[in-house]
Enzyme design. Structure first.
Site, PDB file in Angstrom:
ATOM      1  CG  HIS A  28      -7.635  12.440   4.760  1.00 36.04           C
ATOM      2  ND1 HIS A  28      -8.147  13.148   5.828  1.00 36.04           N
ATOM      3  CD2 HIS A  28      -6.450  11.928   5.179  1.00 36.04           C
ATOM      4  CE1 HIS A  28      -7.288  13.067   6.849  1.00 36.04           C
ATOM      5  NE2 HIS A  28      -6.258  12.335   6.484  1.00 36.04           N
ATOM      6  CE  LYS A  60      -8.740   8.936   6.845  1.00 36.04           C
ATOM      7  NZ  LYS A  60      -7.939   7.762   7.265  1.00 36.04           N
ATOM      8  N   GLY A  84      -8.670   9.344  11.785  1.00 39.51           N
ATOM      9  CA  GLY A  84      -8.218   9.041  13.147  1.00 39.51           C
ATOM     10  C   GLY A  84      -7.593  10.266  13.805  1.00 39.51           C
ATOM     11  N   GLY A 142       0.812  -1.218   0.000  1.00 37.99           N
ATOM     12  CA  GLY A 142       0.000   0.000   0.000  1.00 37.99           C
ATOM     13  C   GLY A 142       0.843   1.264   0.000  1.00 37.99           C
TER      14      GLY A 142
HETATM   15  N1  LIG Z   1      -1.023   7.059  11.379  1.00 36.10           N
HETATM   16  C1  LIG Z   1      -0.618   7.754  10.313  1.00 36.10           C
HETATM   17  O1  LIG Z   1       0.230   8.660  10.395  1.00 36.10           O
HETATM   18  C2  LIG Z   1      -1.187   7.395   8.981  1.00 36.10           C
HETATM   19  C3  LIG Z   1      -2.178   6.474   8.915  1.00 36.10           C
HETATM   20  N2  LIG Z   1      -2.684   6.079   7.712  1.00 36.10           N
HETATM   21  C4  LIG Z   1      -3.670   5.003   7.756  1.00 36.10           C
HETATM   22  O2  LIG Z   1      -3.033   3.803   7.355  1.00 36.10           O
HETATM   23  C5  LIG Z   1      -3.966   2.929   6.730  1.00 36.10           C
HETATM   24  C6  LIG Z   1      -3.421   2.507   5.370  1.00 36.10           C
HETATM   25  O3  LIG Z   1      -3.320   3.638   4.548  1.00 36.10           O
HETATM   26  P1  LIG Z   1      -2.754   3.550   3.045  1.00 36.10           P
HETATM   27  O4  LIG Z   1      -1.386   3.004   3.018  1.00 36.10           O
HETATM   28  O5  LIG Z   1      -3.013   4.885   2.460  1.00 36.10           O
HETATM   29  O6  LIG Z   1      -3.776   2.492   2.412  1.00 36.10           O
HETATM   30  P2  LIG Z   1      -3.563   1.581   1.111  1.00 36.10           P
HETATM   31  O7  LIG Z   1      -4.938   1.111   0.726  1.00 36.10           O
HETATM   32  O8  LIG Z   1      -2.745   2.291   0.096  1.00 36.10           O
HETATM   33  O9  LIG Z   1      -2.702   0.338   1.650  1.00 36.10           O
HETATM   34  C7  LIG Z   1      -3.197  -0.680   2.457  1.00 36.10           C
HETATM   35  C8  LIG Z   1      -2.626  -2.000   1.936  1.00 36.10           C
HETATM   36  O10 LIG Z   1      -2.970  -3.017   2.876  1.00 36.10           O
HETATM   37  C9  LIG Z   1      -3.606  -4.087   2.165  1.00 36.10           C
HETATM   38  N3  LIG Z   1      -4.488  -4.768   3.088  1.00 36.10           N
HETATM   39  C10 LIG Z   1      -5.723  -4.397   3.495  1.00 36.10           C
HETATM   40  N4  LIG Z   1      -6.229  -5.303   4.354  1.00 36.10           N
HETATM   41  C11 LIG Z   1      -5.281  -6.260   4.506  1.00 36.10           C
HETATM   42  C12 LIG Z   1      -5.211  -7.464   5.256  1.00 36.10           C
HETATM   43  N5  LIG Z   1      -6.227  -7.872   6.021  1.00 36.10           N
HETATM   44  N6  LIG Z   1      -4.094  -8.214   5.153  1.00 36.10           N
HETATM   45  C13 LIG Z   1      -3.063  -7.830   4.371  1.00 36.10           C
HETATM   46  N7  LIG Z   1      -3.084  -6.716   3.613  1.00 36.10           N
HETATM   47  C14 LIG Z   1      -4.162  -5.920   3.701  1.00 36.10           C
HETATM   48  C15 LIG Z   1      -4.311  -3.407   1.020  1.00 36.10           C
HETATM   49  O11 LIG Z   1      -4.655  -4.285  -0.004  1.00 36.10           O
HETATM   50  P3  LIG Z   1      -6.052  -4.005  -0.810  1.00 36.10           P
HETATM   51  O12 LIG Z   1      -5.952  -2.623  -1.362  1.00 36.10           O
HETATM   52  O13 LIG Z   1      -6.110  -5.056  -1.856  1.00 36.10           O
HETATM   53  O14 LIG Z   1      -7.164  -4.147   0.207  1.00 36.10           O
HETATM   54  C16 LIG Z   1      -3.249  -2.401   0.595  1.00 36.10           C
HETATM   55  O15 LIG Z   1      -2.282  -2.997  -0.233  1.00 36.10           O
HETATM   56  C17 LIG Z   1      -5.286   3.715   6.703  1.00 36.10           C
HETATM   57  O16 LIG Z   1      -6.059   3.364   7.816  1.00 36.10           O
HETATM   58  C18 LIG Z   1      -4.841   5.157   6.828  1.00 36.10           C
HETATM   59  O17 LIG Z   1      -5.832   5.977   7.394  1.00 36.10           O
HETATM   60  C19 LIG Z   1      -2.246   6.621   6.550  1.00 36.10           C
HETATM   61  C20 LIG Z   1      -1.293   7.591   6.559  1.00 36.10           C
HETATM   62  C21 LIG Z   1      -0.673   8.058   7.772  1.00 36.10           C
HETATM   63  O1  LIG Z   2      -5.640   7.836   5.280  1.00 39.30           O
HETATM   64  C1  LIG Z   2      -4.731   8.690   5.338  1.00 39.30           C
HETATM   65  O2  LIG Z   2      -4.144   9.100   4.343  1.00 39.30           O
HETATM   66  C2  LIG Z   2      -4.372   9.215   6.660  1.00 39.30           C
HETATM   67  N1  LIG Z   2      -4.891   8.657   7.713  1.00 39.30           N
HETATM   68  C3  LIG Z   2      -4.639   9.009   9.069  1.00 39.30           C
HETATM   69  C4  LIG Z   2      -5.906   9.467   9.744  1.00 39.30           C
HETATM   70  O3  LIG Z   2      -6.988   8.897   9.508  1.00 39.30           O
HETATM   71  O4  LIG Z   2      -5.842  10.400  10.549  1.00 39.30           O
HETATM   72  C5  LIG Z   2      -3.474   9.952   9.215  1.00 39.30           C
HETATM   73  C6  LIG Z   2      -3.363  10.976   8.129  1.00 39.30           C
HETATM   74  O5  LIG Z   2      -4.432  11.855   8.252  1.00 39.30           O
HETATM   75  C7  LIG Z   2      -3.376  10.294   6.765  1.00 39.30           C
END
Ligand SMILES: NC(=O)C1=CN([C@@H]2O[C@H](COP(=O)(O)OP(=O)(O)OC[C@H]3O[C@@H](n4cnc5c(N)ncnc54)[C@H](OP(=O)(O)O)[C@@H]3O)[C@@H](O)[C@H]2O)C=CC1
Ligand SMILES: O=C(O)C1=N[C@H](C(=O)O)C[C@H](O)C1
Length: 275
Positions: free
Chosen positions: A164, A168, A174, A16
């Site tokens: 966003h 998302k 969050g 991802g």
């Molecule tokens: N805390 C922070 O600072 C941040 C948090 N986030 C959060 O992180 C999460 C991921 O974001 P992002 O990278 O943009 O999302 P993406 O959809 O780009 O990536 C998620 C990846 O995980 C895979 N996936 C989903 N479910 C499973 C599972 N059960 N087992 C294995 N692989 C799985 C997806 O596959 P598929 O697409 O096929 O389902 C995809 O390849 C979100 O909840 C986002 O809000 C994002 C940015 C910053």
């Molecule tokens: O999905 C995202 O991209 C992000 N998710 C996190 C959130 O839900 O707060 C962190 C950041 O905003 C990016």
């Protein structure tokens, strides 16, 4: 210690947007080694995690085998860490599985309910296993939240807008939920209405996140992750805003969390607690 072994890291959600950034960051950190890469998306399976992330091959194939990789991490001499950037539907089970194997979770995935977070905290604490749940890994957001806490001493009216990209899954973000919580915990009620308000379209006034604080969620292509906290008082508006332009902004926080979680024996929520 300079001669200690590298921290074995598993990345869940490796294919991802965030997973690929984490793989690059871990590969560039001499005190860490990428032990495994998990993703369930068939398009990524068996691909080299490094190649998929746009760097040299790391000889780590992406696998859909959470249990196998956690079992492997449990055998390592150094405590292992599982970084999770997957999906709100799977993150709860992923965290429980990692803790059951004694692998420390560093979790960025959002969308867990307050009840789920409470259960996970109890599970980690009972197992004396460090677990970090971090709604936002960027230092800019921690600073924004601290400024919002300071401002709330002087302003009784506040609303949050989070914006966003439209891939998302969860709303509100969050980060917005955590920001509202931080303000609500200060022991005051905001936005006491001056008139009887009627929503002519459901949701027009956003979602109530406690103590009168409202969150409004915007989803559009072209956005990455942005948040405004807008304070109002007679004759003035005070706006705090954070914008991301690249997901690399989260990586210093993720690497810090990996290094910290192996020293912890409890559940910790929020980057500000480990800075
Ligand atoms: N805390 C922070 O600072 C941040 C948090 N986030 C959060 O992180 C999460 C991921 O974001 P992002 O990278 O943009 O999302 P993406 O959809 O780009 O990536 C998620 C990846 O995980 C895979 N996936 C989903 N479910 C499973 C599972 N059960 N087992 C294995 N692989 C799985 C997806 O596959 P598929 O697409 O096929 O389902 C995809 O390849 C979100 O909840 C986002 O809000 C994002 C940015 C910053
Ligand atoms: O999905 C995202 O991209 C992000 N998710 C996190 C959130 O839900 O707060 C962190 C950041 O905003 C990016």
């Amino acid at each position: 210690m300079t001669n200690s072994l590298p921290i074995p890291v598993i990345v869940n959600g490796a294919g991802g947007k965030m997973g690929r950034e984490v793989i690059k960051a871990v590969a560039a950190s001499p005190d860490m080694t990428l032990l495994g890469a998990i993703d369930h998306n068939p398009a990524y399976l068996e691909q080299d995690a490094g190649t998929l992330a746009g760097i040299d091959p790391l000889e780590v194939p992406i696998m859909n085998d959470r249990e196998g990789l956690l079992a492997m991490a449990a055998q390592e001499k150094q405590l292992g860490v599982m970084v999770d950037f997957t999906h709100p539907d799977s993150v709860y089970d992923n965290i429980r599985a990692a803790i059951a194997y004694g692998v420390r979770p560093v979790v960025g995935t959002t969308g867990l309910s307050p009840t789920q977070i409470q259960e996970l905290a109890e599970f980690a604490d009972k197992a004396s296993t460090g677990c970090l749940l971090i709604p936002n890994f960027s230092i800019g957001m921690v600073l924004l939240q601290q400024a919002a806490i300071s401002a709330s001493r002087y302003f009784d009216h506040v609303e949050i807008i989070e914006l966003h990209h439209n891939q998302k899954a969860d709303a509100p973000s969050g980060t917005a939920v955590q920001t509202a919580q931080l303000l609500a915990e200060l022991g005051k009620t905001y936005n006491v209405p001056l008139v009887k308000e009627t929503e002519k379209l459901t949701g027009a006034r956003g979602a109530e996140a406690g103590e009168g604080i409202r969150i409004h969620s915007v989803r559009l292509p072209g956005l990455i992750a942005h948040q405004e906290v807008i304070f109002g008082a007679a004759g003035q508006i005070y706006t705090l805003r954070h914008d991301t332009s690249d997901r690399s902004c989260y990586m210093p926080g993720v690497l810090l969390a990996i290094r910290k979680v192996v020293q912890l024996k409890t559940f910790v929520y929020g980057l500000e607690k480990i800075l």
